[in-house]
Design a protein around this motif. Sequence first.
Motif, PDB file in Angstrom:
ATOM      1  N   GLU A 141      39.371  36.034  45.194  1.00 54.09           N
ATOM      2  CA  GLU A 141      38.757  37.040  46.056  1.00 54.09           C
ATOM      3  C   GLU A 141      38.827  36.601  47.509  1.00 54.09           C
ATOM      4  O   GLU A 141      39.261  37.332  48.391  1.00 54.09           O
ATOM      5  CB  GLU A 141      37.313  37.201  45.584  1.00 54.09           C
ATOM      6  CG  GLU A 141      36.387  37.805  46.575  1.00 54.09           C
ATOM      7  CD  GLU A 141      36.356  39.308  46.419  1.00 54.09           C
ATOM      8  OE1 GLU A 141      35.521  39.919  47.040  1.00 54.09           O
ATOM      9  OE2 GLU A 141      37.198  39.838  45.670  1.00 54.09           O
ATOM     10  N   GLU A 142      38.398  35.346  47.722  1.00 58.81           N
ATOM     11  CA  GLU A 142      38.319  34.846  49.075  1.00 58.81           C
ATOM     12  C   GLU A 142      39.723  34.690  49.669  1.00 58.81           C
ATOM     13  O   GLU A 142      39.978  35.059  50.813  1.00 58.81           O
ATOM     14  CB  GLU A 142      37.595  33.504  49.056  1.00 58.81           C
ATOM     15  CG  GLU A 142      37.224  33.026  50.419  1.00 58.81           C
ATOM     16  CD  GLU A 142      36.238  31.881  50.337  1.00 58.81           C
ATOM     17  OE1 GLU A 142      35.089  32.138  49.975  1.00 58.81           O
ATOM     18  OE2 GLU A 142      36.631  30.738  50.621  1.00 58.81           O
ATOM     19  N   GLU A 145      41.249  37.998  50.683  1.00 62.09           N
ATOM     20  CA  GLU A 145      40.735  38.493  51.957  1.00 62.09           C
ATOM     21  C   GLU A 145      41.333  37.711  53.114  1.00 62.09           C
ATOM     22  O   GLU A 145      41.734  38.289  54.120  1.00 62.09           O
ATOM     23  CB  GLU A 145      39.216  38.384  51.991  1.00 62.09           C
ATOM     24  CG  GLU A 145      38.558  39.419  51.124  1.00 62.09           C
ATOM     25  CD  GLU A 145      37.089  39.601  51.463  1.00 62.09           C
ATOM     26  OE1 GLU A 145      36.584  38.822  52.290  1.00 62.09           O
ATOM     27  OE2 GLU A 145      36.484  40.514  50.903  1.00 62.09           O
ATOM     28  N   ALA A 180      39.618  25.580  50.045  1.00 61.34           N
ATOM     29  CA  ALA A 180      39.181  26.253  48.828  1.00 61.34           C
ATOM     30  C   ALA A 180      40.161  26.009  47.696  1.00 61.34           C
ATOM     31  O   ALA A 180      39.766  25.720  46.564  1.00 61.34           O
ATOM     32  CB  ALA A 180      39.042  27.739  49.100  1.00 61.34           C
ATOM     33  N   ARG A 301      31.725  43.299  43.863  1.00 58.34           N
ATOM     34  CA  ARG A 301      30.957  43.269  45.104  1.00 58.34           C
ATOM     35  C   ARG A 301      30.204  44.567  45.222  1.00 58.34           C
ATOM     36  O   ARG A 301      30.780  45.630  45.066  1.00 58.34           O
ATOM     37  CB  ARG A 301      31.896  43.130  46.288  1.00 58.34           C
ATOM     38  CG  ARG A 301      32.623  41.848  46.272  1.00 58.34           C
ATOM     39  CD  ARG A 301      33.172  41.612  47.630  1.00 58.34           C
ATOM     40  NE  ARG A 301      33.114  40.199  47.909  1.00 58.34           N
ATOM     41  CZ  ARG A 301      33.340  39.684  49.101  1.00 58.34           C
ATOM     42  NH1 ARG A 301      33.594  40.477  50.103  1.00 58.34           N
ATOM     43  NH2 ARG A 301      33.290  38.401  49.278  1.00 58.34           N
TER      44      ARG A 301
ATOM     45  N   TRP B   6      31.630  24.997  48.005  1.00 55.65           N
ATOM     46  CA  TRP B   6      32.660  25.021  46.965  1.00 55.65           C
ATOM     47  C   TRP B   6      32.496  23.833  46.045  1.00 55.65           C
ATOM     48  O   TRP B   6      32.547  23.935  44.837  1.00 55.65           O
ATOM     49  CB  TRP B   6      34.039  24.935  47.606  1.00 55.65           C
ATOM     50  CG  TRP B   6      34.578  26.247  48.012  1.00 55.65           C
ATOM     51  CD1 TRP B   6      34.687  26.725  49.270  1.00 55.65           C
ATOM     52  CD2 TRP B   6      35.065  27.264  47.157  1.00 55.65           C
ATOM     53  NE1 TRP B   6      35.209  27.975  49.242  1.00 55.65           N
ATOM     54  CE2 TRP B   6      35.458  28.334  47.968  1.00 55.65           C
ATOM     55  CE3 TRP B   6      35.209  27.379  45.779  1.00 55.65           C
ATOM     56  CZ2 TRP B   6      35.985  29.490  47.454  1.00 55.65           C
ATOM     57  CZ3 TRP B   6      35.740  28.535  45.273  1.00 55.65           C
ATOM     58  CH2 TRP B   6      36.112  29.571  46.109  1.00 55.65           C
TER      59      TRP B   6
END
Lengths: 868, 179
Positions: A141-142, A145, A180, A301, B6
């Motif tokens: 998801e991140e 985006e 991430a 979301r 995270w």
Amino acid sequence: MKNSLLDIVLTQARHALGALRQESGNDAERERQLDDLFGAAQLVGDEELERNVRSIAEKITAHRDEGVLALEQFVETLGAQLRPEEDTAVEEFAEDAPTISKPNSPTIGDSSPTRVHRTARRNKSSFDTGEHLTLLNIFREEAREGLERITAILIANTGGKPDDDQLNELMRLTHGLKGAAGTVDLPQIASLAHEFESAIERIRTGQSQWSNSVRDDLVEIADGMHLSIASASGPDQAAAGVEGLRERLAGIGKAKADDAASSEIPTDEVPPLQITETHKDQSYAERRRPDRRGVDSPMLRVDPGRIDRLMNCVGELVFDRSRIEKRASKLASELSLIREAMDTLNSQRAGWVESGAPVRVDQLGSALAEIEGRLATIMPALEEELGRLGDDTSLLKRTEFALQDGLTAVRMQSVRSLFSRLTPQLRAMARQTNKQVRLVTAGGETEFDKTVADQLVDPLIQLLRNAVVHGIESPSHREANGKSAEGRIMVTARHESNVVVIEVSDDGAGIRTDDLRKRFVQDGRWSTEQARQASDERTLQMIFDAGTSSRSTTDQLAGRGVGLSTVRQTVTRLGGEVLVSSQPGLGTRFTMRLPLTTAVANAMLFKIGGHVFAISNVHVLDQSEIALPLRETAPDAQGRDLPLVPLHELLGFPMPANLRRCPVVLLEFMGKRLAISCDRIIGAREIVIKNLGPMLAGIPLYAGGTISPSGKVQLILDPAALVNLAYPGPPVKLTDIRQDSAEPPVARRILVVDDSKAIREAMRHMLLKAGYEVVTASDGASAWQSLQEQGYSAMVTDLEMPGEDGFTLLTRASKYIRQTQMRVLVISSKDTAENRKRAESLGASDFLAKPVRQQLLIDALRAAQRNT
Amino acid sequence: MSLAAWQSLLPPANASIRRTPALAPSKQTGTVSLAVGKKMKNVIVFSIGSTAYAVELGWIREVFTLAHVTPVPHAPTAIAGVVNFRGSILSILDIRGLSSRLAQASKGESALLLEVDRCQVALRAGTIDEVSSLLADSRTGALLDSRHRPVVLLDPPELFDAAMNNRSLALQAVASHEE
């Protein structure tokens, strides 16, 4: 572990060193570099390393020269560590998994094996855990985006180089992505993001020139990362997708290239996305709109306002409950009054019985009058309470509806997020086919159920693929026909009363119905007479039928039917429909009409063997009764015979002895009609559809379950399975595999089953290179498990394997193969006529002799898939 | 989300490599001390017929009583039906899932709610005997309950795999016991 996180640390350390050595550099820059180095060290997750880096940073702040020396030493040691690492460290430490050895020596060198070990271990551990899946979803998801934003920034600058703010934002975004990705065990993605960051950094510092082709390369790479991340479920898969991109990135702008030179960046390794064409269509990239909303994962979301509405409903529920409780206590007090009256009556009577004297009428009268008086006061109160209870119930019902609406709203998602998944896919397809295509979307704000939306991704991609491959002509062909070189594909969404309509249209060549008629006659599907009589409309809709694509022709229409039957199957299963219209020379339009939600459905309930079953009412045509004993067909209202699926027999319940006439439900699914028998038809009801869980997910007979008002589970039958029972398909034919076609590889999942690791890996490699996504299994049993877990467009299997062999696997999976229309290729060194025949009878599309060559394998797969 | 956030989502560094019991020695649930690699096992022991079975506590979410059981024609042989468990549908797994058709599970029986990789299944548990820490016999490696009865230790991931692939479960369990 060439691409491991340690590499990132090393590169970052080198960067920092470079910044420190530069006399002209500013402090802020040095600080940033050191911060990044520290961040990279943290990613590795080794305290030792972190401590080392921290002490170096401290030294630099205190005594710069000393610090620089320490950093130099660090770079050297780490560099030396990394090179031989591949051969020794991993092997050495892979063995003693249970104990994590902590080095005692504080030197950098000693800590390396720990790091290597830990990275390797982490990869392993994260494969199956639910936690990791959640992480991955969050990450996807991140990342999506982030990448969307990155492309948006890149594309926003049609004229020139992004300004400093934008470059800084790009750096920040890629940096975040790197962190991430490392954390969720996708070191390859992390390292790719790192390269991306370095490329931006080079542009920022002026080491590399900015040019439109550099920009387009970056957009392409961002798209590639997007696709890799979307499909990555573990480090291995991600790795497969990104290797080529990495090479590519390293080359960006490095040679201070001007426009012309940088558009000729060599691509020696062909990545799975086949991004080999560098002279791509820039206008496409320029027109692409930034699009940041939406969801690309099972995560949901939700607008907080919607949650607030739900909370309000909960508040209402509390009021409703307390009102009803008040009624209950009022009723209880009325009841006690009635009881008192009863008691009085009883004691009066007992008194009379005891005295033994005859009761006088006036005595009796007054006693009764007293009771009557009391009841008379209770009655109106009771009536009033009952009335209020009725009001309360209807209030409760209203709250219930509001709650249901609220929850449905929570599940609603705008179509925009669905659309945003299409853009990278389309770009990849356009590149593969050397066509110029522009995607125009409209109605992105249209909302519908996320579960429906999620299941529409594949059909939409299929329709886009059809449009790109078969609809849009080559640029030269288009220009020759007076069209613009760039083809246009339009995807729109809108609400129409209670359904969502999604259309995919192109301005390509269209479909000539006469060609289809010829094809159907050639196939033997239609007689010449039928072809002559069939209307254009009817002929066109036939392209959704399985097997419409031709056997061997290579004209525009070949493969028109690829996957279209799957599209219709998915849409129909969701309770919707799909239609096609086309004008030769002008284009083709696919229209899908879908329900807003699938969570609640109208179902027809019926009873068999004492159990209630359901079937989606959308597919129910009619109900009737037929005479016993059952025959193979049942007549419909017009007296036409429909094939009958005897559910008693299918579900293993005895026919009730007292049944005189058997009730039947008449269904229509995917254009085919049939009847099913049962004990009793209950009628239509609103039901909430629930998942049966993974244990039963593999049974095609059920579409899910629902829970009755009394809490019992009721099974929902899948009309697709019933249709397949009523209309058993023709056996799959072995096909002519030798043919050349311009059709691009259909980037879909393939399952490779072979007991030899080398062969598995080799085939995996071949398929990856050709753009397929590959999953491997070492024997029949694990292959069967893989098939249960996810769908595959094709399976390539060996015959001789220890444990469960290929034939056993095919036998076990024969129903699955029929249901899913998965293609099967058999690859064996035992190439005998007998084996071939047996494989064919078990549903194999083709049989290749070992050793198999790449081209042969790819050709065979394409041929098999064209013949869907 | 920041890097630190995270990292806080990562599995703890000492989590064991393969699928771990959901409540296994993670830091949050200090009460369950499941010694991985040692001989002591914290289990629930139950008997079906004359055989005693054990499942490690880490895999068990709940012990509950079956509500109305709905049979599922054409289900894998180890699935004895489905049941409504607080609004979701659970498959009922029976380790006697042999080639012959199982006896239908029925309302009121005890079941263990097992969870592997977020997949929840009700395991038919017959009579629940005890919750205890069992020690493996140092000589044979067999697990014995408090009455020194040999116990078949079930491995839920293995059970789930077998059930989904229609392999015989009881034979699996016996085989692992004999090792």
